[in-house]
Design a protein around this motif. Structure first.
Motif, short mmCIF file in Angstrom:
data_model
loop_
_atom_site.label_atom_id
_atom_site.label_comp_id
_atom_site.label_asym_id
_atom_site.label_seq_id
_atom_site.Cartn_x
_atom_site.Cartn_y
_atom_site.Cartn_z
N ALA A 257 29.27 32.00 -34.58
CA ALA A 257 28.78 31.24 -33.61
C ALA A 257 27.44 31.61 -33.04
CB ALA A 257 29.85 30.78 -32.55
N THR A 258 26.64 30.62 -32.80
CA THR A 258 25.35 31.05 -31.88
C THR A 258 25.71 31.33 -30.43
OG1 THR A 258 23.99 29.66 -33.28
CG2 THR A 258 23.16 30.51 -31.48
N PRO A 259 25.15 32.49 -29.98
CA PRO A 259 25.34 32.51 -28.43
C PRO A 259 25.18 31.49 -27.44
CG PRO A 259 24.53 34.35 -29.70
CD PRO A 259 24.56 33.48 -30.50
N THR A 260 25.87 31.12 -26.74
CA THR A 260 25.55 29.70 -25.97
C THR A 260 24.41 29.42 -25.27
OG1 THR A 260 27.98 29.73 -25.36
CG2 THR A 260 26.56 28.58 -23.87
N ALA A 261 23.63 30.76 -24.92
CA ALA A 261 22.30 30.61 -24.20
C ALA A 261 21.31 30.36 -25.37
CB ALA A 261 21.99 32.19 -23.58
N ARG A 262 21.58 30.63 -26.59
CA ARG A 262 20.60 30.28 -27.37
C ARG A 262 20.89 29.12 -28.29
NH1 ARG A 262 18.98 35.42 -30.87
NH2 ARG A 262 16.54 34.42 -30.42
N ARG A 263 21.70 28.05 -28.13
CA ARG A 263 22.13 27.28 -28.91
C ARG A 263 21.01 25.92 -28.76
NH1 ARG A 263 28.10 24.92 -28.22
NH2 ARG A 263 26.89 23.14 -28.90
N HIS A 264 20.43 25.82 -27.47
CA HIS A 264 19.43 24.74 -27.16
C HIS A 264 18.20 25.60 -26.83
CE1 HIS A 264 23.48 22.91 -26.41
NE2 HIS A 264 23.04 22.08 -27.23
N GLU A 265 17.93 26.72 -27.31
CA GLU A 265 16.73 27.47 -26.85
C GLU A 265 15.86 27.02 -28.23
OE1 GLU A 265 14.85 31.94 -26.35
OE2 GLU A 265 16.80 31.48 -26.33
N GLN A 266 14.47 26.78 -27.85
CA GLN A 266 13.50 26.56 -29.10
C GLN A 266 13.24 27.79 -29.73
OE1 GLN A 266 10.38 24.00 -27.49
NE2 GLN A 266 8.90 24.67 -29.20
#
Length: 896
Positions: A257-266
């Motif tokens: 799973a991608t860390p939550t903080a990076r999921r919507h980071e460009q």
């Protein structure tokens, strides 16, 4: 060359596909050209060939592939003996690479080719450490050549010349990617070569390549139109929901799973995406074709781990219009009348020719019908390529005030029929004959253009005569239908349209002519077999093997006779579209269907309809009292008389089109010889002014500048426009919306049900076949549901094969409705968006009674209890357009 040298080679020295496979050969070429590629080596196809030969694996692997047992295939390769010399060569090369983490990638000889990518068919293993693990990964890559999916893909691509089947393996240092993804140097969705599309996600690239993550997407627009100030090309970003990422683990790699903080980071900055796009552009320029590139980013540096040609790249497609700016403010714009025969964006040449022809024809008709009509302020421009009637408000108001008087003239006994039959049709035929008798090759370019313009003018003038017939036919049928449904029909009785079937009309005559030709062919079994054989050229002058020369000559004479009589039927009035006279492929397809033995006999079907019609008529009048009987007989006789006349008049519309195309294509041939065009048909993508100028210069012997790039741009723009759904009227306003129900197509709708107009009753569920024109006719499979923008008389042969018909444009009295009733198949017309909402292969239900099309998985809608639009008005507007809307509304209200 020593055995070890034959088995393993440095990646920078990897050469031919035969030895290094597609992936290895491409990466070797990139390294030699100086592009950033992680170092590595290739285990050649010779190594694989030696391994499978020594262990006799090929036949056993092929047998297991047929069972689909992937585990057994892997075990077969794991248990086989690896020659010590080969194992030593691999471990030595691995040691020379530094014995760190590597990526082990399959590189088949049929992989990463220009015509077949084989993407994802063989295996890649990431973060492999240790000599034993490398050797195990190599075996697994070899085994992946025989997985069921790889075998199935090869079978699907069996037409490709793949050469001897083998596989190499690429071993590269693993780059601990911060970001990775895929880059396409041309937009794979639109084919645009000026757009680079980049997908990116965190970590290693397997989740992106495997489609298991929604990555970020960057579109970098190259060229002058994409410039964005000093920053360089314009970048459009869509940030994906990157829920997972591929990371290195002790056992190799895994998806987490991608860390939550990076999921919507460009994942990339705009500058990085431009840098990567520029790198991809250099790769594409090096190979000479657009490339599909896998890349990684580590510590701010990009590296390339794969490059291959993009396969199945569509032709470049421009932006799909979303705005519909009107050419002049204060005008009213409609898509009706003759526009129904122009469902697609217009080619530049036809747009110019028809722009003056339509208003000229309309003014001529109105001037004849009413002395009060002066020169009307009417135009026929295109908006985003689509044709529209343009009425100034003053012209529209004048038409409204004159409409009752115009309708009185049209309604005079014998006026419409005699005018068409005795004057306008002969005049049109004479105009066509005058140019058909002239040799295009002997005419100067200016005459070729003049002939094309005169014939387009003649066709549009003739169409105004059709416009006078259609409202009369519409009112006759609607009057009969209204009388029958409201005063004569009892529960369980036949439909009003059943009383109108079984008559001769041009579309029926065309089908019977083709059936007669097929019957003649069936008398000779060898001729029939030859015509059904796909390798036979039915238009060839030399008879196929086993066919008597005299029989073949008779076949050609009979086919030519059919085309001479009916080869002018148009699929779309735009002259860039071929007609059967110059491309009889759809006619030949329909003939083969007749020869196949599954087609219905049109003579028998017509007689059955006629017998049933006569039976129903006798029973109806037997039970009617004298007053109602006289009224019904007068109404029914009128409806039966006018329906075939309407079809006959409409079918003659294309009489000039074969000659127009001969003239214009002759001009195109000369421009090609003079160097301006690549092929003669490129002439349709010139404007009228360009054609006149270039034609005169070509006749003078000049070598002309190439127009290839400009034409390619216009084609791309056209393809983008063709994906749009044009509005039926402009501008958008409450006042204009009042006219919406009178136009021949609905606005595009959302939801699982498309609503249209009932054309022919019945209910059918089946798979759709979306046809854009004659080029798609050969793909039609009998029993499918025909979906098209509009069906003109040229579509008639397909009605014999279709289970139902659905169109974007049309109404209860359009050609599609009338012919569908003759063939006894359901039809729903005027949906506005069928060709956009339905794809070939979709399972749909056509409810011709309710006028609905249920898309896959939809349930039938609740009955609409609101009052439906007045069918007389809707049908007539589809024919005569906004020129007599006011009169028809008035008359409809009076009749109600």
């Amino acid at each position: 060359m020593s055995g070890q040298d034959a088995y393993v080679t440095p990646l920078a020295d990897a050469g031919s596909i035969a030895s290094a496979g597609g992936k290895g050969a491409n990466l070797g070429e990139l390294m030699r050209a100086g592009f950033p590629v992680p170092d590595g080596f290739v285990i050649t196809t010779e190594a694989y060939d030696s391994f499978v030969a020594d262990n006799d694996l090929t036949d056993r692997a092929a047998a297991l592939a047929g069972t689909g047992d992937t585990a057994a295939i892997a075990a077969l390769f794991d248990d086989a003996t690896l020659p010590p010399e080969l194992a030593a060569a691999i471990t030595t090369a691995y040691a020379a690479l530094g014995q760190g983490s590597v990526a082990v990638r399959s590189s088949a000889t049929a992989e990463d080719l220009p015509g077949a990518s084989f993407a994802g068919q063989q295996e890649t293993y990431l973060n492999i450490s240790g000599a034993d693990e490398v050797l195990a990964a190599v075996r697994r890559c070899w085994a992946s050549l025989w997985t069921p999916r790889a075998v199935a893909y090869r079978a699907h691509r069996s037409g490709d010349d793949q050469g001897p089947l083998s596989i190499a393996v690429v071993v590269q240092r693993l780059v601990p990617a911060d970001v990775s993804g895929v880059l396409f140097t041309a937009n794979p969705a639109t084919g645009r070569r000026d757009e680079t599309v980049i997908t990116a996600a965190w970590g290693l690239g397997e989740s992106v390549v495997g489609g298991r993550v929604e990555p970020d997407e960057y579109v970098v627009r190259n060229g002058a139109d994409g410039a964005d100030g000093a920053d360089g090309p314009k970048v459009t970003v869509r940030v994906g929901d990157k829920q997972v990422m591929t990371v290195q683990t002790d056992a190799g790699s895994d998806e987490v799973a991608t860390p939550t903080a990076r999921r919507h980071e460009q994942t990339l900055t705009d500058g990085q995406s431009r840098e990567l796009a520029a790198l991809g552009t250099r790769v594409a320029e090096h190979f000479g074709v657009p490339q599909d590139i896998e890349w990684v980013l580590h510590d701010g540096t990009f590296q390339l781990v794969q490059a291959r040609p993009i396969t199945a790249l569509p032709e470049p497609t421009g932006d799909v219009p979303s705005e519909w700016p009107v050419p002049r403010h204060g005008s009213l714009y409609f898509r009706a009348s003759i526009v129904e025969q122009m469902p697609d964006p217009l080619s530049p040449l036809f747009a110019d020719l028809v722009r003056t022809a339509v208003p000229r024809g309309l003014s001529s008709l109105l001037g004849e019908l009413s002395p009060r009509v002066a020169e009307l302020d009417v135009d026929f421009p295109t908006i985003n390529g689509y044709a529209f009637y343009d009425y100034s408000r003053r012209a529209f108001g004048a038409m409204m005030s004159l409409s009752p008087a115009l309708m009185r003239v049209i309604g005079e006994k014998g006026f419409v029929l005699n005018r068409w039959r005795d004057r306008e049709l002969p005049r049109y035929r004479h105009a066509v004959a005058a140019w058909a008798d002239r040799d295009p090759a002997a005419l100067p370019a200016a005459e070729l253009v003049r002939g094309a313009q005169e014939l387009v003018d003649a066709g549009c003038l003739y169409y105004t005569t059709v416009q006078t017939i259609i409202p009369v036919a519409s009112m006759a049928e609607m009057t009969w239908t209204g009388l029958y449904d409201r005063a004569l029909r009892r529960p369980g009785d036949a439909a009003a349209t059943d009383y109108l079937l079984g008559f001769d009309s041009t579309p029926m005559t065309v089908e019977k002519s083709l059936a007669t030709l097929a019957a003649w062919c069936r008398e000779d079994a060898a001729l029939t077999a030859a015509l059904l054989a796909p390798e036979t050229d039915p238009l060839g002058t030399t008879p196929p093997a086993g066919i008597d020369a005299d029989v073949w000559s008779q076949w050609r004479t009979r086919l030519d006779g059919h085309l001479a009589a009916y080869g002018h039927t148009t699929y779309n009035l735009d002259i860039m579209n071929p007609v059967p006279a110059d491309d009889p492929t759809p006619v030949l397809q329909a003939l083969r269907y007749q020869l196949g033995g599954t087609a219905t006999d049109p003579f028998e079907r017509q007689q059955r309809h006629a017998d049933e019609r006569e039976r129903l008529t006798r029973e109806l009048f037997r039970r009617l009292d004298p007053v109602r009987g006289a009224l019904a007989r007068r109404s029914l006789t009128s409806a039966q008389h006018w329906a075939p006349v309407r079809e006959d008049a409409l079918a003659a519309m294309g009489l000039a089109w074969p000659v127009i195309r001969l003239l214009v294509r002759e001009a195109g041939r000369r421009l090609m010889e003079a160097g301006a065009l690549a092929v003669p048909d490129d002439v349709f993508w010139l404007t009228l002014a360009e054609l006149v100028d270039l034609g005169i210069r070509a006749d003078a012997g000049e070598t002309l500048p190439r127009r290839v790039e400009a034409i390619a741009t216009r084609r791309a723009t056209w393809r983008g426009q063709a994906l749009a759904t044009p509005p039926q009227y402009l501008p958008e306003s409450r006042a204009m919306k009042a006219w919406e129900s009178f136009l021949p197509a609905r606005e595009q709708e959302e939801g699982p049900v498309l609503k249209g107009t009932t054309g022919s009753g019945g209910r059918v569920t089946g798979h759709a076949r979306v046809l854009k024109g004659p080029a798609d006719f050969a793909s039609f499979v009998p029993g499918e549901i025909l979906v098209a923008s509009i069906t003109t008389p040229a579509y008639t042969p397909l009605f014999a094969q279709a289970a139902a018909v659905v169109t974007d444009v049309g109404g209860v009295l359009s050609h599609g409705s009338i012919v569908a009733r003759e063939f006894g198949i359901p039809a729903v017309l005027g949906t506005g968006a069928a060709t956009k909402r339905i794809a070939t292969g979709d399972l749909i239900t056509v409810d011709g009674i309710a006028g609905h099309v249920l898309l896959e998985g939809a349930s039938a809608p609740q009955p609409d209890t609101r009052r439906s639009r007045t069918p007389m008005v809707a049908a007539t507007v589809a024919a005569i357009g906004v020129t007599v809307i006011g009169a028809l509304v008035v008359r409809s209200r009076r009749q109600r």
